[in-house]
Design a protein around this motif. Structure first.
Motif: not given
Length: 452
Positions: A260-281
């Motif tokens: 949900v981006l304000g009044k815009y609803v975007i259905k079933e977007p692709t998502v990447s869940f990032l590894d904790t170690t390599t994205t610490v910064n």
């Protein structure tokens, strides 16, 4: 999307060893000091613009996810003079060590007719950081905050144009169909408040604060553990997401029911869940839950107003289109050029005046069609990687296969972005690839298949 392995997603750079406080500024010059229009190339959801650096014409990615101007991969043809250079170290995403770099001060930058005579430039000293092969065009660097802080810019993804406005002369026009957000800046990077439905059961929305990242080709990144609800869904696949400044990025790829981006609803977007170690910064800003990338941004007309800390979204015709990952299992890259023999039919005057079915006649002349051959350098594309268990893997395609034809059309007639775009169109689409392996031609057919 898996294409290009998201190398360009990971330049949310944290400069641990160097801080710059120079008063550089971009200014409009000439008669057209109200606005400047600039066409751009849209490649894998990324904005590529021409930038002149110390008189040399180069290509940069416009990246809201970076707070410094960065240069890399200069060839002998692109070499430029750099001013006041000294060595430093930089740390970015990835699990590797800080990389060696140069900082150069007092450089002349020009974007359209907007100039800066005192730009700091960071030069990355990594030979293996080759974005041009992954993009199919020459990419010399990335530019973000230093330019955007001094202008208001409208990004029209449909027409592939940027319009830069002079903040001192810009008049805000009412837009009832638009959605306006306040920008929160942390280390000169812009964040907005959004909401995401993470669970397929029910309609619960989780509030999220996301970086606006025009330099990321994915739809969404999410950081697990930043909120209790943010975790990888049951259906996912683990993947190498790309290469950051400091090494490889790992994570899980999935989809979520709703963004949900304000009044815009975007259905079933692709998502990447990032590894904790390599994205610490990337997690230094504790309120950050992830990023919005180009696969969502390109569905809008976007006004970025850094001077007034605002961003405006207006949907375009692609808002409701589906989101897909690479469904072929192929990672294709540009691999230089090859010499191609091309045939052209040319009409020439027949001096004997004889006519045949293959000749063109006029009132006074007779012309014959003859074949004219020429040799020209054309782009060469090869398979860099084949994902195990994918449709391409199952039919027998291999790493380093050279692609000669796609669906009966010579591969060199496509751009790399067009080739990669075929693999995310829709499930069950048939693809025919003709390749060469050790000089021997092969032909393969497969169907695109969802990975989740």
């Amino acid at each position: 999307m898996l294409i290009l392995k998201k190398i360009l997603l990971f330049f949310a750079l944290i400069f641990l060893f160097e801080s710059s406080y120079s008063q550089s500024r971009y200014q409009f010059y000439g008669k057209e000091d109200v606005k400047q229009k600039l066409p751009f190339k849209l490649i894998n959801n990324l904005i590529v613009i021409p930038v002149q650096v110390n008189g040399q014409d180069l290509s940069f990615i416009l990246d809201t996810g970076v707070n410094k101007t960065i240069l890399f991969n200069l060839s002998d043809k692109d070499s430029i003079g750099l001013n006041q250079v000294r060595r430093i170290k930089l740390k970015g995403l990835g699990n590797g060590k800080p990389v060696h770099a140069l900082i150069s001060k007092n450089n002349n930058f020009r974007v359209s007719k907007i100039v800066n005579y005192n730009e700091d430039l960071y030069v990355i000293l990594r030979e293996d950081l080759n974005f041009s092969a992954k993009m199919g065009v020459a990419i010399h660097g990335i530019i973000g905050y230093n330019l955007l802080k001094d202008v208001i810019v409208k990004i029209n993804y449909k027409t592939k144009t940027l319009t830069f406005y002079n903040p001192k002369k810009y008049e805000v026009k009412p837009c009832r169909k638009c959605e306006t957000f306040d920008l929160k800046f942390f280390r000169n990077k812009p964040y907005i408040n959004t909401a995401i439905q993470l669970d397929t059961i029910g309609e619960k929305l989780t509030d999220t604060k996301l970086l606006i990242d025009s330099g990321g080709s994915d739809a969404l990144w999410l950081f697990e553990e930043t909120k209790e609800d943010i975790k990888t869904p049951k259906k996912f696949f683990n993947d190498i997401l790309g290469e950051g400044l400091s090494g490889t990025i790992y994570g899980n790829r999935s989809k979520v029911p709703k963004f949900v981006l304000g009044k815009y609803v975007i259905k079933e977007p692709t998502v990447s869940f990032l590894d904790t170690t390599t994205t610490v910064n990337a997690r230094v800003f504790k309120d950050r839950n992830g990023s919005i990338g180009g696969a969502i941004l390109r569905r809008f007309k976007v006004w970025l107003d850094y001077p007034n800390k605002k961003v405006v979204f207006k949907k375009n015709s692609s808002l409701k289109k589906g989101f897909y990952y690479n469904m072929s299992g192929l990672i294709v890259v540009y691999d230089g050029q090859q010499l191609i023999k091309e045939e052209e039919q040319v009409a020439v005057k027949n001096p004997f005046g004889l006519s045949s079915s293959s000749e063109l006649t006029s009132d006074s002349d007779v012309f014959s069609f003859v074949s004219k051959f020429s040799y020209n350098f054309k782009p060469l594309f090869k398979i860099q990687e084949v994902i195990e268990g994918s449709p391409a893997h199952e039919v027998g395609l291999l790493k380093d296969d050279v692609i000669t034809k796609i669906n009966g059309k010579s591969a060199h007639l496509y751009t790399l972005d067009e080739i990669n775009g075929m693999f995310v169109l829709e499930p069950n689409l048939k693809v025919t690839l003709e390749i060469e392996r050790d000089g021997i031609p092969y032909k393969y057919k497969f169907k695109l298949k969802r990975r989740i």
